[in-house]
Write a protein that holds these residues in place. Structure first.
Motif, PDB file in Angstrom:
ATOM      1  N   GLU A  19       0.708  -1.084  -0.146  1.00 32.10           N
ATOM      2  CA  GLU A  19      -0.033   0.049  -0.022  1.00 32.10           C
ATOM      3  C   GLU A  19       1.050   1.289  -0.148  1.00 32.10           C
ATOM      4  OE1 GLU A  19      -2.711  -0.590   3.224  1.00 32.10           O
ATOM      5  OE2 GLU A  19      -3.878  -1.805   2.225  1.00 32.10           O
ATOM      6  N   LYS A  20       2.099   1.174   0.480  1.00 31.12           N
ATOM      7  CA  LYS A  20       3.200   2.192   0.543  1.00 31.12           C
ATOM      8  C   LYS A  20       3.861   2.416  -0.735  1.00 31.12           C
ATOM      9  CE  LYS A  20       3.489   2.025   5.404  1.00 31.12           C
ATOM     10  NZ  LYS A  20       3.879   0.790   6.328  1.00 31.12           N
ATOM     11  N   GLY A  21       3.584   1.548  -1.786  1.00 29.42           N
ATOM     12  CA  GLY A  21       4.460   1.288  -2.998  1.00 29.42           C
ATOM     13  C   GLY A  21       5.185   0.058  -3.128  1.00 29.42           C
ATOM     14  N   PHE A  22       5.356  -0.280  -4.324  1.00 23.62           N
ATOM     15  CA  PHE A  22       6.141  -1.768  -4.453  1.00 23.62           C
ATOM     16  C   PHE A  22       7.642  -1.355  -4.135  1.00 23.62           C
ATOM     17  CE2 PHE A  22       2.851  -2.143  -7.775  1.00 23.62           C
ATOM     18  CZ  PHE A  22       2.242  -3.299  -7.225  1.00 23.62           C
ATOM     19  N   PRO A  23       8.086  -2.551  -3.377  1.00 25.46           N
ATOM     20  CA  PRO A  23       9.637  -2.246  -3.283  1.00 25.46           C
ATOM     21  C   PRO A  23      10.375  -2.257  -4.797  1.00 25.46           C
ATOM     22  CG  PRO A  23       8.779  -4.009  -2.004  1.00 25.46           C
ATOM     23  CD  PRO A  23       7.692  -3.863  -2.614  1.00 25.46           C
ATOM     24  N   PRO A  24      11.483  -1.398  -4.581  1.00 26.18           N
ATOM     25  CA  PRO A  24      12.204  -1.398  -6.056  1.00 26.18           C
ATOM     26  C   PRO A  24      12.520  -2.749  -6.831  1.00 26.18           C
ATOM     27  CG  PRO A  24      13.016  -0.201  -4.401  1.00 26.18           C
ATOM     28  CD  PRO A  24      12.121  -0.642  -3.457  1.00 26.18           C
ATOM     29  N   VAL A  25      12.799  -3.855  -5.795  1.00 23.40           N
ATOM     30  CA  VAL A  25      13.041  -5.258  -6.610  1.00 23.40           C
ATOM     31  C   VAL A  25      11.802  -5.635  -7.292  1.00 23.40           C
ATOM     32  CG1 VAL A  25      12.917  -6.472  -4.555  1.00 23.40           C
ATOM     33  CG2 VAL A  25      14.297  -7.167  -6.387  1.00 23.40           C
ATOM     34  N   VAL A  26      10.543  -5.419  -6.864  1.00 27.68           N
ATOM     35  CA  VAL A  26       9.412  -5.638  -7.283  1.00 27.68           C
ATOM     36  C   VAL A  26       8.981  -4.861  -8.332  1.00 27.68           C
ATOM     37  CG1 VAL A  26       6.772  -6.012  -6.895  1.00 27.68           C
ATOM     38  CG2 VAL A  26       8.531  -6.861  -5.147  1.00 27.68           C
ATOM     39  N   GLU A  27       9.105  -3.644  -8.310  1.00 29.72           N
ATOM     40  CA  GLU A  27       8.899  -2.683  -9.420  1.00 29.72           C
ATOM     41  C   GLU A  27       9.651  -3.239 -10.517  1.00 29.72           C
ATOM     42  OE1 GLU A  27       6.494  -0.657 -10.554  1.00 29.72           O
ATOM     43  OE2 GLU A  27       6.845   0.380  -8.734  1.00 29.72           O
ATOM     44  N   GLU A  28      11.075  -3.464 -10.455  1.00 29.20           N
ATOM     45  CA  GLU A  28      11.913  -4.194 -11.633  1.00 29.20           C
ATOM     46  C   GLU A  28      11.288  -5.314 -12.272  1.00 29.20           C
ATOM     47  OE1 GLU A  28      16.194  -4.220 -10.911  1.00 29.20           O
ATOM     48  OE2 GLU A  28      16.262  -5.772 -12.272  1.00 29.20           O
ATOM     49  N   LEU A  29      10.893  -6.114 -11.405  1.00 30.80           N
ATOM     50  CA  LEU A  29      10.359  -7.204 -11.852  1.00 30.80           C
ATOM     51  C   LEU A  29       9.139  -7.023 -12.808  1.00 30.80           C
ATOM     52  CD1 LEU A  29      10.175 -10.599 -12.221  1.00 30.80           C
ATOM     53  CD2 LEU A  29       8.781 -10.435 -10.083  1.00 30.80           C
ATOM     54  N   ARG A  30       8.200  -6.270 -12.233  1.00 33.07           N
ATOM     55  CA  ARG A  30       7.067  -5.823 -12.872  1.00 33.07           C
ATOM     56  C   ARG A  30       7.193  -5.334 -14.249  1.00 33.07           C
ATOM     57  NH1 ARG A  30       2.047  -4.863 -10.557  1.00 33.07           N
ATOM     58  NH2 ARG A  30       2.007  -2.573 -11.166  1.00 33.07           N
ATOM     59  N   ASN A  31       8.305  -4.277 -14.176  1.00 29.38           N
ATOM     60  CA  ASN A  31       8.879  -3.903 -15.614  1.00 29.38           C
ATOM     61  C   ASN A  31       9.333  -4.809 -16.521  1.00 29.38           C
ATOM     62  OD1 ASN A  31       7.822  -1.235 -14.781  1.00 29.38           O
ATOM     63  ND2 ASN A  31       9.759  -0.654 -13.779  1.00 29.38           N
ATOM     64  N   ARG A  32      10.129  -5.543 -16.074  1.00 28.32           N
ATOM     65  CA  ARG A  32      10.920  -6.562 -16.780  1.00 28.32           C
ATOM     66  C   ARG A  32       9.721  -7.675 -17.604  1.00 28.32           C
ATOM     67  NH1 ARG A  32      16.369  -7.511 -16.238  1.00 28.32           N
ATOM     68  NH2 ARG A  32      15.857  -9.071 -18.048  1.00 28.32           N
ATOM     69  N   ILE A  33       8.547  -7.805 -16.813  1.00 25.37           N
ATOM     70  CA  ILE A  33       7.510  -8.650 -17.025  1.00 25.37           C
ATOM     71  C   ILE A  33       6.662  -7.954 -18.270  1.00 25.37           C
ATOM     72  CG2 ILE A  33       5.501  -9.886 -16.947  1.00 25.37           C
ATOM     73  CD1 ILE A  33       6.579 -10.599 -13.793  1.00 25.37           C
ATOM     74  N   LYS A  34       6.431  -6.733 -18.044  1.00 25.06           N
ATOM     75  CA  LYS A  34       5.658  -5.872 -18.896  1.00 25.06           C
ATOM     76  C   LYS A  34       6.463  -5.908 -20.292  1.00 25.06           C
ATOM     77  CE  LYS A  34       3.471  -2.958 -15.513  1.00 25.06           C
ATOM     78  NZ  LYS A  34       3.787  -1.882 -14.619  1.00 25.06           N
ATOM     79  N   GLU A  35       7.844  -5.402 -20.198  1.00 30.46           N
ATOM     80  CA  GLU A  35       8.567  -5.397 -21.492  1.00 30.46           C
ATOM     81  C   GLU A  35       8.779  -6.574 -22.229  1.00 30.46           C
ATOM     82  OE1 GLU A  35      12.061  -3.660 -19.755  1.00 30.46           O
ATOM     83  OE2 GLU A  35      11.244  -1.934 -19.240  1.00 30.46           O
ATOM     84  N   ALA A  36       8.747  -7.770 -21.741  1.00 31.59           N
ATOM     85  CA  ALA A  36       8.970  -9.082 -22.231  1.00 31.59           C
ATOM     86  C   ALA A  36       7.781  -9.287 -23.224  1.00 31.59           C
ATOM     87  CB  ALA A  36       9.266 -10.124 -21.156  1.00 31.59           C
ATOM     88  N   ASP A  37       8.272 -10.032 -24.193  1.00 34.33           N
ATOM     89  CA  ASP A  37       7.459 -10.516 -25.292  1.00 34.33           C
ATOM     90  C   ASP A  37       6.856 -11.893 -24.709  1.00 34.33           C
ATOM     91  OD1 ASP A  37       7.653  -8.664 -27.415  1.00 34.33           O
ATOM     92  OD2 ASP A  37       9.707  -9.515 -27.522  1.00 34.33           O
TER      93      ASP A  37
END
Ligand SMILES: Cc1cc2nc3c(=O)[nH]c(=O)nc-3n(C[C@H](O)[C@H](O)[C@H](O)COP(=O)(O)O)c2cc1C
Length: 186
Positions: free
Chosen positions: A55-73
């Motif tokens: 609720e306070k925001g994704f930890p940076p490592v989770v944000e990175e994982l989310r971005n990597r998944i979004k960017e991946a084909d």
């Protein structure tokens, strides 16, 4: 020539001598032309899921994982089966990544691999993962599947040495995954 498919590889084991990581590394080293597989080694840094933290925001490592998944084909997961199911490490990462907004698994082509010392090759982890991805609307390829049984005989010093399995992953499974991704992209 179609653009190179960018596939994110995740491994459900942190073990130094992991058979699953060796299988994922083999896939990355033997991706077909037009596909690049990059493994993401930070799964072990993800904290246990806590809604108060989220609720306070994704930890940076989770944000990175989310971005990597979004960017991946596409997403390629190689995982052991723990107690007939998905290892907590992997399920925890999926739980974190799946939280709103814009959960990144929706419509994402996914392929599964597993390796285990048992005769079932980790099959039960596949079916629990498939169930998770039904809810998340991830597009898991049905066939072919990679379930490497008797892993202790098929890997040596961190390398997949079993010729039939090598040829199946490189020659059948990964090309089928490339087709699966391209078909979903339309
Ligand atoms: C907590 C735990 C539970 C396990 N449960 C299963 C299981 O249900 N089925 C199975 O085939 N192997 C099971 N195993 C054995 C793993 O498949 C084996 O350790 C495998 O090598 C782990 O994958 P890795 O080499 O990638 O680390 C279990 C191992 C652990 C540590």
């Amino acid at each position: 020539m179609a653009e190179t498919l960018n596939v994110l590889g995740l491994c459900g084991s942190l073990r130094r001598g992991s058979f699953n990581r060796a299988a994922l590394d083999f896939a990355a080293e033997n991706a077909p032309e037009g596909m690049e597989i990059q493994t993401w080694p930070r799964l072990g840094e993800i904290p246990p899921y806590n809604e108060d933290i989220r609720e306070k925001g994704f930890p940076p490592v989770v944000e990175e994982l989310r971005n990597r998944i979004k960017e991946a084909d596409g997403l390629l997961i190689a995982t052991p089966e723990y107690n007939y199911s998905v290892p907590g490490l992997l399920k925890n990462a999926i739980d974190w990544a799946s939280r709103p907004p814009e959960q990144p698994f929706k419509g994402k082509p996914i392929a599964l691999m597993s390796a285990s010392m048992s005769g079932f090759g980790g099959a039960r982890a596949h079916y629990h993962l498939r169930q998770v991805f039904v809810f998340l609307d991830g597009l898991v390829m049905n066939v072919p599947e990679v379930m490497i049984a008797s892993a202790q005989d098929r890997f040596e010093e961190g390398k997949l040495i079993h010729d039939e399995t090598r040829s199946f992953i490189a020659g059948d499974f990964l090309p089928a995954f490339a087709d699966w991704i391209r078909a979903r992209q339309g």
